[in-house]
Scaffold this active site. Structure first.
Site, mmCIF file in Angstrom:
data_model
loop_
_atom_site.group_PDB
_atom_site.id
_atom_site.type_symbol
_atom_site.label_atom_id
_atom_site.label_comp_id
_atom_site.label_asym_id
_atom_site.label_seq_id
_atom_site.Cartn_x
_atom_site.Cartn_y
_atom_site.Cartn_z
ATOM 1 N N SER A 228 26.012 -16.525 -50.426
ATOM 2 C CA SER A 228 25.355 -17.333 -49.386
ATOM 3 C C SER A 228 24.033 -17.876 -49.915
ATOM 4 O O SER A 228 23.447 -17.288 -50.838
ATOM 5 C CB SER A 228 25.083 -16.441 -48.170
ATOM 6 O OG SER A 228 24.266 -17.105 -47.229
ATOM 7 N N TYR B 135 21.427 -9.152 -43.851
ATOM 8 C CA TYR B 135 22.409 -10.103 -44.395
ATOM 9 C C TYR B 135 21.939 -10.603 -45.765
ATOM 10 O O TYR B 135 22.726 -10.675 -46.713
ATOM 11 C CB TYR B 135 22.589 -11.261 -43.412
ATOM 12 C CG TYR B 135 23.679 -12.248 -43.798
ATOM 13 C CD1 TYR B 135 25.014 -11.994 -43.492
ATOM 14 C CD2 TYR B 135 23.380 -13.422 -44.473
ATOM 15 C CE1 TYR B 135 26.021 -12.887 -43.846
ATOM 16 C CE2 TYR B 135 24.377 -14.324 -44.830
ATOM 17 C CZ TYR B 135 25.696 -14.056 -44.512
ATOM 18 O OH TYR B 135 26.677 -14.943 -44.871
ATOM 19 N N ALA C 108 20.011 -9.057 -47.855
ATOM 20 C CA ALA C 108 20.159 -7.953 -48.815
ATOM 21 C C ALA C 108 21.604 -7.875 -49.296
ATOM 22 O O ALA C 108 21.877 -7.704 -50.488
ATOM 23 C CB ALA C 108 19.744 -6.636 -48.170
ATOM 24 N N SER C 109 22.543 -8.022 -48.354
ATOM 25 C CA SER C 109 23.958 -7.904 -48.737
ATOM 26 C C SER C 109 24.365 -9.046 -49.668
ATOM 27 O O SER C 109 25.073 -8.839 -50.645
ATOM 28 C CB SER C 109 24.847 -7.875 -47.492
ATOM 29 O OG SER C 109 24.961 -9.156 -46.880
ATOM 30 N N LYS C 110 23.897 -10.252 -49.379
ATOM 31 C CA LYS C 110 24.338 -11.401 -50.179
ATOM 32 C C LYS C 110 23.592 -11.497 -51.508
ATOM 33 O O LYS C 110 24.170 -11.897 -52.524
ATOM 34 C CB LYS C 110 24.182 -12.691 -49.364
ATOM 35 C CG LYS C 110 25.146 -12.772 -48.176
ATOM 36 C CD LYS C 110 26.608 -12.711 -48.613
ATOM 37 C CE LYS C 110 27.566 -13.014 -47.471
ATOM 38 N NZ LYS C 110 28.975 -13.070 -47.923
HETATM 39 N N1 LIG Z 1 29.912 -19.831 -42.130
HETATM 40 C C1 LIG Z 1 28.778 -19.880 -42.792
HETATM 41 O O1 LIG Z 1 27.834 -20.575 -42.402
HETATM 42 C C2 LIG Z 1 28.598 -19.128 -44.074
HETATM 43 C C3 LIG Z 1 27.516 -19.457 -44.904
HETATM 44 C C4 LIG Z 1 27.329 -18.773 -46.087
HETATM 45 C C5 LIG Z 1 28.195 -17.755 -46.452
HETATM 46 N N2 LIG Z 1 29.231 -17.441 -45.624
HETATM 47 C C6 LIG Z 1 30.114 -16.360 -46.059
HETATM 48 O O2 LIG Z 1 31.409 -16.873 -46.225
HETATM 49 C C7 LIG Z 1 32.379 -15.837 -45.990
HETATM 50 C C8 LIG Z 1 33.399 -16.353 -44.969
HETATM 51 O O3 LIG Z 1 32.717 -16.633 -43.764
HETATM 52 P P1 LIG Z 1 33.352 -17.517 -42.597
HETATM 53 O O4 LIG Z 1 32.309 -18.464 -42.177
HETATM 54 O O5 LIG Z 1 34.699 -17.977 -42.981
HETATM 55 O O6 LIG Z 1 33.432 -16.379 -41.466
HETATM 56 P P2 LIG Z 1 34.586 -16.063 -40.411
HETATM 57 O O7 LIG Z 1 33.939 -15.170 -39.417
HETATM 58 O O8 LIG Z 1 35.228 -17.303 -39.961
HETATM 59 O O9 LIG Z 1 35.617 -15.237 -41.304
HETATM 60 C C9 LIG Z 1 35.322 -13.960 -41.806
HETATM 61 C C10 LIG Z 1 36.621 -13.169 -41.875
HETATM 62 O O10 LIG Z 1 36.322 -11.863 -42.426
HETATM 63 C C11 LIG Z 1 37.156 -10.938 -41.725
HETATM 64 N N3 LIG Z 1 36.591 -9.584 -41.750
HETATM 65 C C12 LIG Z 1 35.445 -9.170 -41.168
HETATM 66 N N4 LIG Z 1 35.308 -7.854 -41.292
HETATM 67 C C13 LIG Z 1 36.379 -7.410 -42.001
HETATM 68 C C14 LIG Z 1 36.806 -6.127 -42.444
HETATM 69 N N5 LIG Z 1 36.094 -5.024 -42.180
HETATM 70 N N6 LIG Z 1 37.960 -6.038 -43.141
HETATM 71 C C15 LIG Z 1 38.703 -7.146 -43.378
HETATM 72 N N7 LIG Z 1 38.348 -8.392 -42.981
HETATM 73 C C16 LIG Z 1 37.202 -8.515 -42.302
HETATM 74 C C17 LIG Z 1 37.178 -11.474 -40.291
HETATM 75 O O11 LIG Z 1 38.254 -10.930 -39.544
HETATM 76 C C18 LIG Z 1 37.270 -12.973 -40.498
HETATM 77 O O12 LIG Z 1 38.592 -13.453 -40.486
HETATM 78 C C19 LIG Z 1 31.573 -14.626 -45.510
HETATM 79 O O13 LIG Z 1 31.335 -13.761 -46.588
HETATM 80 C C20 LIG Z 1 30.269 -15.238 -45.042
HETATM 81 O O14 LIG Z 1 29.216 -14.317 -45.100
HETATM 82 C C21 LIG Z 1 29.460 -18.109 -44.449
#
Ligand SMILES: NC(=O)c1ccc[n+]([C@@H]2O[C@H](COP(=O)([O-])OP(=O)(O)OC[C@H]3O[C@@H](n4cnc5c(N)ncnc54)[C@H](O)[C@@H]3O)[C@@H](O)[C@H]2O)c1
Length: 251
Positions: free
Chosen positions: A133, A146, A148-150
């Site tokens: 991220s 968040y 810290a994790s990323k």
């Molecule tokens: N959407 C954003 O703005 C954004 C920006 C930067 C980074 N990200 C990162 O991109 C990645 C995807 O995000 P997204 O926007 O598609 O989110 P999303 O919420 O649409 O999808 C995340 C998916 O992860 C699954 N998940 C959550 N906990 C889980 C677990 N314990 N075991 C198995 N699956 C699990 C959920 O069921 C979901 O389908 C994430 O790592 C997020 O942090 C997203």
């Protein structure tokens, strides 16, 4: 034999776009996420060749996913870690429960999915792409856990790239800004104080495009992930590629 990609969080916004991108180029997709019914729907629609429902916060669950994949496809060429969660709030009132879920899904599950996939990726000289991220490249207000994790995912990916380079396995991260997915909607609904539009506007105000600022589309992230899994990018490893409209480029 068509190559195989394993996608975590395949039912999420970015996960689904990554699934469609690889499938469109003839890759066989194996997906994992929490919801078995949703995964069955993906399989019935022919979007994945196989799927295994799991809560991947435990290393044993990660190993089960990879075992199910190998039983189904016999090989693994790319791992894309898309599963993730967002929680925000001031550090002094942030709960242990929220801290644990953010670190366990975003970091620990990514670490152990990589761990479980390494033997098969070594055989195929495959690639790992971890979705990090912009919050892993710089601090975001009100989102210390968040971030810290990323931040950890981004640097862990670099360390793993060094470890796996002698085996011909590449490892990169992709760091998006705000992507229009269910996660973004969740953020605005839960943390927008009843005004989702104001929450969105506050996010867009960080973008250098001014009035033309817009959220990133999941397909844009998927294109970059797919690019990083091609042999034409064999010199790219240990990289963190920003796809954030310049948000992390500076002030
Ligand atoms: N959407 C954003 O703005 C954004 C920006 C930067 C980074 N990200 C990162 O991109 C990645 C995807 O995000 P997204 O926007 O598609 O989110 P999303 O919420 O649409 O999808 C995340 C998916 O992860 C699954 N998940 C959550 N906990 C889980 C677990 N314990 N075991 C198995 N699956 C699990 C959920 O069921 C979901 O389908 C994430 O790592 C997020 O942090 C997203």
């Amino acid at each position: 034999m068509q190559p195989v990609v394993l996608i975590t969080g395949v039912l999420g916004g970015i996960g689904q776009a990554v699934c469609e991108r690889f499938a469109a180029s003839g890759w066989r997709v194996f997906g994992t996420d929490l919801d078995a019914t949703g995964l069955a729907g993906l399989q019935a629609a022919g979007k994945v060749v196989g799927a295994h429902a799991a809560d991947i916060r435990k290393p044993g669950a990660c190993r089960e996913v990879v075992a199910a994949l190998l039983a189904s496809t016999g090989r693994l060429d790319a791992l894309v870690n898309c599963a993730g969660v967002w929680r925000e709030g001031p550090v002094e009132t942030f709960s242990e429960e929220d801290f644990d879920i953010v670190l366990d899904v975003n970091l620990k599950a990514t670490f152990f999915m990589c761990s479980a996939s390494i033997p098969a990726l070594r055989e195929s000289k495959g690639a790992i792409v971890n979705i990090s991220s912009d919050a892993g490249r710089q601090g975001n207000r009100n989102a210390a856990a968040y971030c810290a994790s990323k931040g950890a995912v981004t640097v862990m990916t670099k360390a793993l790239a060094l470890d796996l380079a002698p085996d011909g396995v590449r490892c990169n991260s992709v760091s998006p800004g705000d992507v229009e997915t269910p996660m973004l909607k969740f953020q605005a609904e839960r943390y927008g104080n009843g005004d989702m539009s104001a929450y969105y506007q506050e996010l867009l105000a960080k973008y250098p495009q001014g009035e033309a600022a817009r959220f990133i589309q999941p397909g844009e992230v998927a294109d970059l992930v797919f690019f990083l899994c091609q042999s034409s990018t064999r010199s790219i490893t240990g990289a963190d590629l920003a796809i954030d409209c310049g948000v992390s480029a500076g002030n």
